[in-house]
Design a protein around this motif. Structure first.
Motif, PDB file in Angstrom:
ATOM      1  N   LEU A 185       0.572  -1.339  -0.180  1.00  0.00           N
ATOM      2  CA  LEU A 185      -0.078  -0.320  -0.176  1.00  0.00           C
ATOM      3  C   LEU A 185       1.130   1.670   0.461  1.00  0.00           C
ATOM      4  CD1 LEU A 185      -2.778  -0.847   2.481  1.00  0.00           C
ATOM      5  CD2 LEU A 185      -2.938  -1.290   0.580  1.00  0.00           C
ATOM      6  N   GLU A 186       0.127   2.268   0.352  1.00  0.00           N
ATOM      7  CA  GLU A 186       1.379   3.722  -0.003  1.00  0.00           C
ATOM      8  C   GLU A 186       2.041   3.617   1.555  1.00  0.00           C
ATOM      9  OE1 GLU A 186       0.006   8.752  -0.339  1.00  0.00           O
ATOM     10  OE2 GLU A 186      -1.644   7.211  -0.218  1.00  0.00           O
ATOM     11  N   GLY A 187       1.707   3.606   2.246  1.00  0.00           N
ATOM     12  CA  GLY A 187       2.634   3.452   3.312  1.00  0.00           C
ATOM     13  C   GLY A 187       2.914   2.393   4.369  1.00  0.00           C
ATOM     14  N   CYS A 188       2.469   1.168   4.497  1.00  0.00           N
ATOM     15  CA  CYS A 188       2.772  -0.038   4.298  1.00  0.00           C
ATOM     16  C   CYS A 188       2.889  -0.969   3.409  1.00  0.00           C
ATOM     17  CB  CYS A 188       1.981  -0.246   5.546  1.00  0.00           C
ATOM     18  SG  CYS A 188       0.281  -0.732   5.168  1.00  0.00           S
ATOM     19  N   VAL A 189       3.410  -2.699   3.777  1.00  0.00           N
ATOM     20  CA  VAL A 189       3.072  -3.901   3.274  1.00  0.00           C
ATOM     21  C   VAL A 189       3.041  -4.833   3.960  1.00  0.00           C
ATOM     22  CG1 VAL A 189       4.547  -5.385   2.133  1.00  0.00           C
ATOM     23  CG2 VAL A 189       5.446  -3.145   1.866  1.00  0.00           C
ATOM     24  N   LEU A 190       2.096  -5.570   3.737  1.00  0.00           N
ATOM     25  CA  LEU A 190       1.086  -6.422   4.491  1.00  0.00           C
ATOM     26  C   LEU A 190       1.711  -7.989   3.674  1.00  0.00           C
ATOM     27  CD1 LEU A 190      -2.489  -5.636   4.129  1.00  0.00           C
ATOM     28  CD2 LEU A 190      -0.227  -4.882   5.889  1.00  0.00           C
ATOM     29  N   LEU A 191       2.566  -8.752   4.337  1.00  0.00           N
ATOM     30  CA  LEU A 191       3.567  -9.549   3.882  1.00  0.00           C
ATOM     31  C   LEU A 191       2.430 -11.131   4.745  1.00  0.00           C
ATOM     32  CD1 LEU A 191       5.623 -11.328   2.114  1.00  0.00           C
ATOM     33  CD2 LEU A 191       6.986 -10.922   4.075  1.00  0.00           C
ATOM     34  N   PHE A 192       2.424 -12.116   3.835  1.00  0.00           N
ATOM     35  CA  PHE A 192       1.272 -13.262   4.767  1.00  0.00           C
ATOM     36  C   PHE A 192       1.743 -14.180   4.086  1.00  0.00           C
ATOM     37  CE2 PHE A 192      -1.617 -10.014   3.730  1.00  0.00           C
ATOM     38  CZ  PHE A 192      -2.079  -9.308   5.026  1.00  0.00           C
ATOM     39  N   ASP A 193       2.483 -14.726   5.627  1.00  0.00           N
ATOM     40  CA  ASP A 193       2.966 -16.876   5.729  1.00  0.00           C
ATOM     41  C   ASP A 193       3.767 -16.593   4.481  1.00  0.00           C
ATOM     42  OD1 ASP A 193       0.837 -17.255   7.252  1.00  0.00           O
ATOM     43  OD2 ASP A 193      -0.409 -18.301   6.311  1.00  0.00           O
ATOM     44  N   TYR A 194       5.134 -15.747   4.756  1.00  0.00           N
ATOM     45  CA  TYR A 194       6.389 -15.986   4.061  1.00  0.00           C
ATOM     46  C   TYR A 194       6.874 -17.050   4.210  1.00  0.00           C
ATOM     47  CZ  TYR A 194      11.014 -15.116   2.162  1.00  0.00           C
ATOM     48  OH  TYR A 194      12.233 -15.411   1.625  1.00  0.00           O
ATOM     49  N   GLU A 205      10.260   0.644  -0.331  1.00  0.00           N
ATOM     50  CA  GLU A 205      10.891   1.520   0.559  1.00  0.00           C
ATOM     51  C   GLU A 205      11.533   1.159   1.630  1.00  0.00           C
ATOM     52  OE1 GLU A 205       8.235   4.725  -0.848  1.00  0.00           O
ATOM     53  OE2 GLU A 205       8.596   4.064  -2.940  1.00  0.00           O
ATOM     54  N   LYS A 206      12.446   1.581   1.879  1.00  0.00           N
ATOM     55  CA  LYS A 206      12.992   1.248   3.527  1.00  0.00           C
ATOM     56  C   LYS A 206      12.377   2.353   4.775  1.00  0.00           C
ATOM     57  CE  LYS A 206      16.381  -0.844   2.310  1.00  0.00           C
ATOM     58  NZ  LYS A 206      16.734  -2.349   2.519  1.00  0.00           N
ATOM     59  N   GLU A 207      11.302   3.337   4.413  1.00  0.00           N
ATOM     60  CA  GLU A 207      10.598   3.862   5.324  1.00  0.00           C
ATOM     61  C   GLU A 207       9.399   3.537   5.124  1.00  0.00           C
ATOM     62  OE1 GLU A 207      10.709   6.009   1.339  1.00  0.00           O
ATOM     63  OE2 GLU A 207      12.068   5.239   2.536  1.00  0.00           O
ATOM     64  N   LYS A 208       8.808   2.365   4.628  1.00  0.00           N
ATOM     65  CA  LYS A 208       7.659   2.149   4.387  1.00  0.00           C
ATOM     66  C   LYS A 208       7.387   1.159   6.016  1.00  0.00           C
ATOM     67  CE  LYS A 208       5.378   1.975   0.132  1.00  0.00           C
ATOM     68  NZ  LYS A 208       4.395   1.487  -0.600  1.00  0.00           N
ATOM     69  N   PHE A 264      12.060 -12.721  10.023  1.00  0.00           N
ATOM     70  CA  PHE A 264      13.237 -12.127  10.988  1.00  0.00           C
ATOM     71  C   PHE A 264      14.009 -11.738  10.775  1.00  0.00           C
ATOM     72  CE2 PHE A 264      10.871 -15.464  14.243  1.00  0.00           C
ATOM     73  CZ  PHE A 264      10.013 -14.940  14.814  1.00  0.00           C
ATOM     74  N   ASP A 265      14.601 -11.877   9.412  1.00  0.00           N
ATOM     75  CA  ASP A 265      15.317 -11.397   8.811  1.00  0.00           C
ATOM     76  C   ASP A 265      14.561  -9.625   8.376  1.00  0.00           C
ATOM     77  OD1 ASP A 265      17.147 -12.907   9.489  1.00  0.00           O
ATOM     78  OD2 ASP A 265      17.104 -14.001   7.198  1.00  0.00           O
ATOM     79  N   LEU A 266      13.871  -9.976   8.259  1.00  0.00           N
ATOM     80  CA  LEU A 266      13.260  -8.349   7.619  1.00  0.00           C
ATOM     81  C   LEU A 266      13.442  -6.968   8.836  1.00  0.00           C
ATOM     82  CD1 LEU A 266       9.614  -9.789   6.450  1.00  0.00           C
ATOM     83  CD2 LEU A 266      11.067  -8.967   4.463  1.00  0.00           C
ATOM     84  N   ALA A 267      13.876  -7.048  10.223  1.00  0.00           N
ATOM     85  CA  ALA A 267      13.448  -6.228  11.223  1.00  0.00           C
ATOM     86  C   ALA A 267      15.203  -6.027  10.469  1.00  0.00           C
ATOM     87  CB  ALA A 267      13.679  -7.048  12.588  1.00  0.00           C
ATOM     88  N   LYS A 268      15.751  -6.884  10.223  1.00  0.00           N
ATOM     89  CA  LYS A 268      17.493  -6.093   9.538  1.00  0.00           C
ATOM     90  C   LYS A 268      17.582  -5.021   8.461  1.00  0.00           C
ATOM     91  CE  LYS A 268      19.814 -10.303  11.141  1.00  0.00           C
ATOM     92  NZ  LYS A 268      20.358 -11.470  10.706  1.00  0.00           N
ATOM     93  N   GLU A 269      16.172  -5.072   8.164  1.00  0.00           N
ATOM     94  CA  GLU A 269      15.891  -4.667   6.283  1.00  0.00           C
ATOM     95  C   GLU A 269      15.324  -3.061   6.809  1.00  0.00           C
ATOM     96  OE1 GLU A 269      16.269  -5.386   1.677  1.00  0.00           O
ATOM     97  OE2 GLU A 269      16.318  -6.741   3.040  1.00  0.00           O
ATOM     98  N   TYR A 270      14.603  -3.247   7.297  1.00  0.00           N
ATOM     99  CA  TYR A 270      12.662  -2.881   7.043  1.00  0.00           C
ATOM    100  C   TYR A 270      13.120  -2.272   8.555  1.00  0.00           C
ATOM    101  CZ  TYR A 270      12.876  -4.451   2.400  1.00  0.00           C
ATOM    102  OH  TYR A 270      12.724  -4.496   1.517  1.00  0.00           O
ATOM    103  N   PRO A 271      13.799  -0.564   8.989  1.00  0.00           N
ATOM    104  CA  PRO A 271      13.199  -1.021  10.554  1.00  0.00           C
ATOM    105  C   PRO A 271      11.939  -0.871  11.138  1.00  0.00           C
ATOM    106  CG  PRO A 271      14.596   0.401   9.397  1.00  0.00           C
ATOM    107  CD  PRO A 271      13.797   0.401   8.519  1.00  0.00           C
ATOM    108  N   LYS A 272      10.425  -0.190  10.338  1.00  0.00           N
ATOM    109  CA  LYS A 272       8.966  -0.540  10.811  1.00  0.00           C
ATOM    110  C   LYS A 272       9.145  -1.416  10.248  1.00  0.00           C
ATOM    111  CE  LYS A 272       9.062   4.720  10.121  1.00  0.00           C
ATOM    112  NZ  LYS A 272       8.265   5.541   8.794  1.00  0.00           N
ATOM    113  N   THR A 273       9.575  -2.545  11.170  1.00  0.00           N
ATOM    114  CA  THR A 273       9.084  -3.738  10.794  1.00  0.00           C
ATOM    115  C   THR A 273       8.564  -4.627  12.386  1.00  0.00           C
ATOM    116  OG1 THR A 273      10.592  -4.367   9.122  1.00  0.00           O
ATOM    117  CG2 THR A 273       9.409  -7.077  10.208  1.00  0.00           C
TER     118      THR A 273
END
Length: 241
Positions: free
Chosen positions: A15-24, A33-36, A55-64
């Motif tokens: 979406l414009e300001g966030c990403v919803l990731l399901f069952d990866y 974008e890093k700010e999302k 949980f590796d997502l938290a290293k790449e995207y601060p707002k996880t």
């Protein structure tokens, strides 16, 4: 809104300001974008729906932030043994069955799965998204009739609780392993909810079952709603078909 099919039951909704990731659990993720804000949902502990590498997502995207079905049991020592920073624990919200919660500016409703864990309904930025996880009408050949009948009742009870609810996008199992019953859950979902687009999932890469389903009685009635998936990494953007 952009939907990316990652693999099996894994989808990303950007979406414009966030990403919803399901069952990866595997496959190549898009770059965002890093700010999302990235909100990662895992419906339950089965290995084809959840892996620790999420949980590796938290290293790449601060707002996880992570929303995990309540059957996924993690503690600090377990995370440490698997080389995951215990600080990740602060980024996890456990979601039980039939719960409603708000986090940041998103609303989350969970349903009770007919297998393990939960299904998710997520409302964000004016959009409503449904991800079934393993909530499905699991009618297995060879199972006792009473077990299959109970499964049907349990599935209908959960879908009846969201009767008529509108979804911009819905991710619903269409599992060819069920033989003639592969479309039972999809049939009932389509007939009892209002979804703009429905993405079949949990197909074990047997993408031909989508075309087969579209030729069924219910599939023909809802053909324009059902998205054709052909490969991992496929993108759908308002709505290219």
């Amino acid at each position: 809104m952009k939907v990316t099919y990652i693999c099996h039951s894994g989808f990303a909704v950007e979406l414009e300001g966030c990403v919803l990731l399901f069952d990866y659990y595997k496959g190549e993720l898009p770059c965002w974008e890093k700010e999302k804000a990235v909100y990662a949902f895992a419906s339950h502990k089965h290995q084809d729906h959840f892996q620790l590498k999420i949980f590796d997502l938290a290293k790449e995207y601060p707002k996880t932030h992570f929303f995990l079905g309540s059957d996924i049991k993690l503690n600090g020592k377990y995370l440490e043994r698997n080389h995951i920073s215990p600080s990740v624990k602060e980024k996890i919200t456990t979601v039980g069955k039939n719960k409603r919660l708000t986090f940041d500016e998103i609303e989350i409703l969970s349903l009770r799965s007919t297998d393990e864990g939960v299904a998710f309904i997520v409302k964000a930025e004016g959009r409503s998204i449904y991800h079934a996880g393993d909530l499905n009408w699991w009618h297995w050949e060879g199972e006792p009739s009473f077990a299959n009948e109970k499964m049907g009742k349990d599935y209908k009870k959960e879908i009846d609780s969201i009767e008529g609810m509108h979804f911009d996008a819905a991710f619903v199992p269409l599992d060819p392993r069920l033989g003639k019953a592969y479309g039972f859950g999809m049939d009932y979902f389509l007939e009892h909810t209002d979804a703009d687009k429905v993405f079949p999932m949990h197909m074990w890469e047997k993408y031909g079952c989508i075309g087969k389903y579209k030729k069924s009685l219910t599939g023909r009635r809802h053909e324009k709603q059902i998205m054709d998936i052909h490969r991992p990494g496929q993108e759908f953007e308002e709505w290219n078909i």
